[in-house]
Design a protein around this motif. Sequence first.
Motif, PDB file in Angstrom:
ATOM      1  N   ARG A  25       0.817  -1.224   0.000  1.00 41.64           N
ATOM      2  CA  ARG A  25       0.000   0.000   0.000  1.00 41.64           C
ATOM      3  C   ARG A  25       0.848   1.269   0.000  1.00 41.64           C
ATOM      4  O   ARG A  25       0.419   2.306   0.499  1.00 41.64           O
ATOM      5  CB  ARG A  25      -0.973   0.004   1.182  1.00 41.64           C
ATOM      6  N   GLN A  26       2.041   1.178  -0.623  1.00 43.65           N
ATOM      7  CA  GLN A  26       2.925   2.346  -0.635  1.00 43.65           C
ATOM      8  C   GLN A  26       2.430   3.473  -1.531  1.00 43.65           C
ATOM      9  O   GLN A  26       2.818   4.630  -1.341  1.00 43.65           O
ATOM     10  CB  GLN A  26       4.329   1.937  -1.098  1.00 43.65           C
ATOM     11  N   ARG A  29      -2.049   6.847   0.284  1.00 43.34           N
ATOM     12  CA  ARG A  29      -2.295   6.722   1.724  1.00 43.34           C
ATOM     13  C   ARG A  29      -1.624   7.782   2.577  1.00 43.34           C
ATOM     14  O   ARG A  29      -2.261   8.668   3.076  1.00 43.34           O
ATOM     15  CB  ARG A  29      -1.889   5.338   2.221  1.00 43.34           C
ATOM     16  N   PHE A  43     -12.129   8.347  -5.366  1.00 49.50           N
ATOM     17  CA  PHE A  43     -11.254   7.181  -5.433  1.00 49.50           C
ATOM     18  C   PHE A  43     -11.251   6.492  -6.806  1.00 49.50           C
ATOM     19  O   PHE A  43     -10.196   6.252  -7.396  1.00 49.50           O
ATOM     20  CB  PHE A  43     -11.635   6.176  -4.346  1.00 49.50           C
ATOM     21  N   ARG A  46      -9.545   8.341  -9.520  1.00 50.26           N
ATOM     22  CA  ARG A  46      -8.088   8.200  -9.469  1.00 50.26           C
ATOM     23  C   ARG A  46      -7.647   6.876 -10.097  1.00 50.26           C
ATOM     24  O   ARG A  46      -6.646   6.802 -10.790  1.00 50.26           O
ATOM     25  CB  ARG A  46      -7.605   8.280  -8.012  1.00 50.26           C
ATOM     26  N   ILE A  70       4.231  -0.320  -7.205  1.00 48.97           N
ATOM     27  CA  ILE A  70       3.017  -1.134  -7.308  1.00 48.97           C
ATOM     28  C   ILE A  70       1.936  -0.233  -7.859  1.00 48.97           C
ATOM     29  O   ILE A  70       1.754   0.897  -7.387  1.00 48.97           O
ATOM     30  CB  ILE A  70       2.605  -1.796  -5.969  1.00 48.97           C
ATOM     31  N   LEU A  71       1.259  -0.721  -8.878  1.00 45.86           N
ATOM     32  CA  LEU A  71       0.282   0.106  -9.582  1.00 45.86           C
ATOM     33  C   LEU A  71      -0.810   0.602  -8.649  1.00 45.86           C
ATOM     34  O   LEU A  71      -1.412  -0.183  -7.903  1.00 45.86           O
ATOM     35  CB  LEU A  71      -0.357  -0.701 -10.717  1.00 45.86           C
ATOM     36  N   ASP A  74      -7.124  -0.890  -7.157  1.00 42.26           N
ATOM     37  CA  ASP A  74      -7.700  -1.549  -5.982  1.00 42.26           C
ATOM     38  C   ASP A  74      -8.123  -2.963  -6.351  1.00 42.26           C
ATOM     39  O   ASP A  74      -8.422  -3.242  -7.514  1.00 42.26           O
ATOM     40  CB  ASP A  74      -8.913  -0.776  -5.448  1.00 42.26           C
ATOM     41  N   LEU A  76     -10.834  -4.172  -5.709  1.00 41.09           N
ATOM     42  CA  LEU A  76     -12.279  -4.193  -5.987  1.00 41.09           C
ATOM     43  C   LEU A  76     -12.640  -3.719  -7.390  1.00 41.09           C
ATOM     44  O   LEU A  76     -13.822  -3.708  -7.750  1.00 41.09           O
ATOM     45  CB  LEU A  76     -13.021  -3.391  -4.913  1.00 41.09           C
ATOM     46  N   MET A  88     -16.849   3.672  -2.700  1.00 39.01           N
ATOM     47  CA  MET A  88     -15.767   3.867  -1.742  1.00 39.01           C
ATOM     48  C   MET A  88     -16.179   5.061  -0.895  1.00 39.01           C
ATOM     49  O   MET A  88     -16.144   6.185  -1.353  1.00 39.01           O
ATOM     50  CB  MET A  88     -14.459   4.128  -2.491  1.00 39.01           C
ATOM     51  N   GLY A  93     -14.631   3.172   3.828  1.00 43.51           N
ATOM     52  CA  GLY A  93     -14.036   2.175   2.950  1.00 43.51           C
ATOM     53  C   GLY A  93     -15.051   1.629   1.977  1.00 43.51           C
ATOM     54  O   GLY A  93     -16.096   2.245   1.733  1.00 43.51           O
ATOM     55  N   PRO A  94     -14.801   0.434   1.421  1.00 42.18           N
ATOM     56  CA  PRO A  94     -15.681  -0.094   0.373  1.00 42.18           C
ATOM     57  C   PRO A  94     -17.051  -0.502   0.915  1.00 42.18           C
ATOM     58  O   PRO A  94     -17.142  -1.098   1.977  1.00 42.18           O
ATOM     59  CB  PRO A  94     -14.938  -1.329  -0.141  1.00 42.18           C
ATOM     60  N   THR A 147     -10.891 -13.106  -0.529  1.00 41.51           N
ATOM     61  CA  THR A 147     -10.889 -11.750   0.040  1.00 41.51           C
ATOM     62  C   THR A 147     -11.903 -10.864  -0.686  1.00 41.51           C
ATOM     63  O   THR A 147     -12.600 -10.051  -0.071  1.00 41.51           O
ATOM     64  CB  THR A 147      -9.452 -11.175   0.008  1.00 41.51           C
ATOM     65  N   SER A 206      -5.903 -10.894   1.990  1.00 45.79           N
ATOM     66  CA  SER A 206      -5.859 -10.150   3.254  1.00 45.79           C
ATOM     67  C   SER A 206      -6.691 -10.806   4.348  1.00 45.79           C
ATOM     68  O   SER A 206      -6.407 -10.643   5.523  1.00 45.79           O
ATOM     69  CB  SER A 206      -6.332  -8.727   3.028  1.00 45.79           C
ATOM     70  N   HIS A 318       1.697  -5.901   6.484  1.00 42.03           N
ATOM     71  CA  HIS A 318       0.409  -5.553   5.866  1.00 42.03           C
ATOM     72  C   HIS A 318       0.589  -4.126   5.370  1.00 42.03           C
ATOM     73  O   HIS A 318       1.701  -3.587   5.419  1.00 42.03           O
ATOM     74  CB  HIS A 318      -0.731  -5.705   6.875  1.00 42.03           C
TER      75      HIS A 318
HETATM   76  C1  LIG Z   1      -8.444  -5.470   1.218  1.00 42.09           C
HETATM   77  C2  LIG Z   1      -7.869  -4.577   0.148  1.00 42.09           C
HETATM   78  C3  LIG Z   1      -8.536  -3.500  -0.473  1.00 42.09           C
HETATM   79  N1  LIG Z   1      -7.631  -2.950  -1.384  1.00 42.09           N
HETATM   80  C4  LIG Z   1      -6.456  -3.627  -1.338  1.00 42.09           C
HETATM   81  C5  LIG Z   1      -6.588  -4.675  -0.407  1.00 42.09           C
HETATM   82  C6  LIG Z   1      -5.541  -5.720  -0.128  1.00 42.09           C
HETATM   83  C7  LIG Z   1      -4.435  -5.234   0.702  1.00 42.09           C
HETATM   84  C8  LIG Z   1      -4.801  -4.885   2.100  1.00 42.09           C
HETATM   85  O1  LIG Z   1      -5.348  -5.762   2.797  1.00 42.09           O
HETATM   86  O2  LIG Z   1      -4.521  -3.754   2.502  1.00 42.09           O
HETATM   87  C9  LIG Z   1      -5.263  -3.415  -2.142  1.00 42.09           C
HETATM   88  C10 LIG Z   1      -4.922  -2.059  -2.586  1.00 42.09           C
HETATM   89  N2  LIG Z   1      -5.644  -0.897  -2.488  1.00 42.09           N
HETATM   90  C11 LIG Z   1      -4.964   0.139  -3.035  1.00 42.09           C
HETATM   91  C12 LIG Z   1      -3.769  -0.410  -3.597  1.00 42.09           C
HETATM   92  C13 LIG Z   1      -2.884   0.397  -4.516  1.00 42.09           C
HETATM   93  C14 LIG Z   1      -1.485   0.361  -4.366  1.00 42.09           C
HETATM   94  C15 LIG Z   1      -0.986   0.884  -3.071  1.00 42.09           C
HETATM   95  O3  LIG Z   1      -1.730   1.525  -2.310  1.00 42.09           O
HETATM   96  O4  LIG Z   1       0.195   0.652  -2.843  1.00 42.09           O
HETATM   97  C16 LIG Z   1      -3.723  -1.763  -3.270  1.00 42.09           C
HETATM   98  C17 LIG Z   1      -2.623  -2.773  -3.552  1.00 42.09           C
HETATM   99  C18 LIG Z   1      -5.366   1.573  -3.088  1.00 42.09           C
HETATM  100  C19 LIG Z   1      -6.392   2.071  -2.153  1.00 42.09           C
HETATM  101  N3  LIG Z   1      -7.568   1.462  -1.817  1.00 42.09           N
HETATM  102  C20 LIG Z   1      -8.268   2.255  -0.958  1.00 42.09           C
HETATM  103  C21 LIG Z   1      -7.545   3.451  -0.700  1.00 42.09           C
HETATM  104  C22 LIG Z   1      -7.989   4.594   0.245  1.00 42.09           C
HETATM  105  C23 LIG Z   1      -9.193   5.346  -0.222  1.00 42.09           C
HETATM  106  C24 LIG Z   1      -8.887   6.589  -0.995  1.00 42.09           C
HETATM  107  O5  LIG Z   1      -7.725   6.829  -1.361  1.00 42.09           O
HETATM  108  O6  LIG Z   1      -9.847   7.317  -1.258  1.00 42.09           O
HETATM  109  C25 LIG Z   1      -6.359   3.339  -1.459  1.00 42.09           C
HETATM  110  C26 LIG Z   1      -5.256   4.363  -1.582  1.00 42.09           C
HETATM  111  C27 LIG Z   1      -9.598   1.968  -0.398  1.00 42.09           C
HETATM  112  C28 LIG Z   1      -9.800   0.612   0.105  1.00 42.09           C
HETATM  113  N4  LIG Z   1      -9.730  -0.538  -0.634  1.00 42.09           N
HETATM  114  C29 LIG Z   1      -9.943  -1.612   0.179  1.00 42.09           C
HETATM  115  C30 LIG Z   1     -10.218  -1.125   1.487  1.00 42.09           C
HETATM  116  C31 LIG Z   1     -10.494  -1.990   2.682  1.00 42.09           C
HETATM  117  C32 LIG Z   1     -10.165   0.264   1.434  1.00 42.09           C
HETATM  118  C33 LIG Z   1     -10.518   1.267   2.505  1.00 42.09           C
HETATM  119  C34 LIG Z   1      -9.585   1.384   3.588  1.00 42.09           C
HETATM  120  C35 LIG Z   1      -8.180   1.779   3.181  1.00 42.09           C
HETATM  121  O7  LIG Z   1      -7.911   2.962   3.004  1.00 42.09           O
HETATM  122  O8  LIG Z   1      -7.382   0.876   3.068  1.00 42.09           O
HETATM  123  C36 LIG Z   1      -9.924  -3.014  -0.255  1.00 42.09           C
END
Ligand SMILES: Cc1c2[nH]c(c1CCC(=O)O)Cc1[nH]c(c(CCC(=O)O)c1C)Cc1[nH]c(c(CCC(=O)O)c1C)Cc1[nH]c(c(C)c1CCC(=O)O)C2
Length: 340
Positions: A25-26, A29, A43, A46, A70-71, A74, A76, A88, A93-94, A147, A206, A318
């Motif tokens: 998640r680099q 965030r 979201f 983006r 990492i691209l 999401d 989802l 979102m 969150g989702p 997941t 996850s 994580h």
């Molecule tokens: C379970 C899961 C999700 N998404 C993801 C997982 C698996 C990894 C993990 O367990 O953390 C994976 C994910 N989600 C996102 C990435 C992109 C790459 C990266 O961030 O490095 C990746 C690899 C962007 C995102 N996906 C999401 C955000 C935040 C919302 C936003 O930016 O508006 C980002 C940057 C939203 C998201 N998406 C998801 C959730 C639970 C949430 C909300 C809570 C949160 O912020 O993590 C589902």
Amino acid sequence: MIKNDLLLKALRGESVERPPVWMMRQAGRYLPDFMKLKEKYDFFTRCQTPELATEITVMPIKQVGTDAAILFSDILVVPQAMQIHIEMQPGRGPVVPDPIDTKEKVDKVIVPDVREELNYVFEAIKLTKQELNDEVPLIGFAGSPWTILCYLVQGHGSKTFDKAKKFCFTDPLGAHILLRKITDTTIAYLKEKVKAGVDAIQLFDSWGGLLEPQDYHEFSWQYMQQIIDALKDEIPVIAYGKGCWFALKTMSQSGTSALGVDWTCDARNARYLSGGQITLQGNFDPARLYSPPSEIKRMVHQMIDAFGKDRYIANLGHGILPDIPVDHARAFVDAVKEYK
Ligand SMILES: Cc1c2[nH]c(c1CCC(=O)O)Cc1[nH]c(c(CCC(=O)O)c1C)Cc1[nH]c(c(CCC(=O)O)c1C)Cc1[nH]c(c(C)c1CCC(=O)O)C2
């Protein structure tokens, strides 16, 4: 040829001068520049705008110095392409307003033409590859079918995903039909990602660790294995299962190039359970990035000592937490780079 090929070497099990480092998640965030974009675009905008996805993907390379990108996307986007409505919601969150919690609803779910529905992802990959200019490898990813099912059935995030489990245990046929559809879509999606140019794939399971070992095999692992089988001859795959230490032996025999582990399984146990040969990735507690940088560096060096510098990818256990100071993320990365 990719100039910084530490990650690819580690995935092939080759000896390296120091382990590669990136953070789950680099992209986004915790980065201030990401927050600015977040105020302007929602979201999925983006995710769906290749220029924005590319800009966010390269941010940590430039600002924190990780060895891989990492691209930005999401897990989802896959069920979204299957025509399931997902929102979102900021702070929540989702959310799936109409959860897929009956067999009738599962039967209506489609396996889409990913080339059409997810073309924006493949365009984002091509643009990001140009922007990265072969400096570091680009990781593509997908969620594990289990997941993804968790969110589709539960309808939102959860600590237990009890409704998702209830569906699996009361209507296993319905659950397996849904898992089958997600798996088929995911395989087609990841094959297109490979064609578009990603250099490695990570599968995020996850919520695999919420299942007991036999259920894990039935509702999660067998589908992960099918995805790995479909990809492993084309591209290195990293299988990450949070809380899935009990499955490390099975996972190590699956043909993946590496296994991701979380911080609840120490290096010695992880090496033992995975048979001692396969590349491991992890496992710094993301909350430990709240510690002062000097403490982070000390702990990172300890972590590398424990895993060993070879067949190892330094990472968190994580995703990085949203309020981690950028300096602390940089201390994590620098500590790996300074390792001797
Ligand atoms: C379970 C899961 C999700 N998404 C993801 C997982 C698996 C990894 C993990 O367990 O953390 C994976 C994910 N989600 C996102 C990435 C992109 C790459 C990266 O961030 O490095 C990746 C690899 C962007 C995102 N996906 C999401 C955000 C935040 C919302 C936003 O930016 O508006 C980002 C940057 C939203 C998201 N998406 C998801 C959730 C639970 C949430 C909300 C809570 C949160 O912020 O993590 C589902």
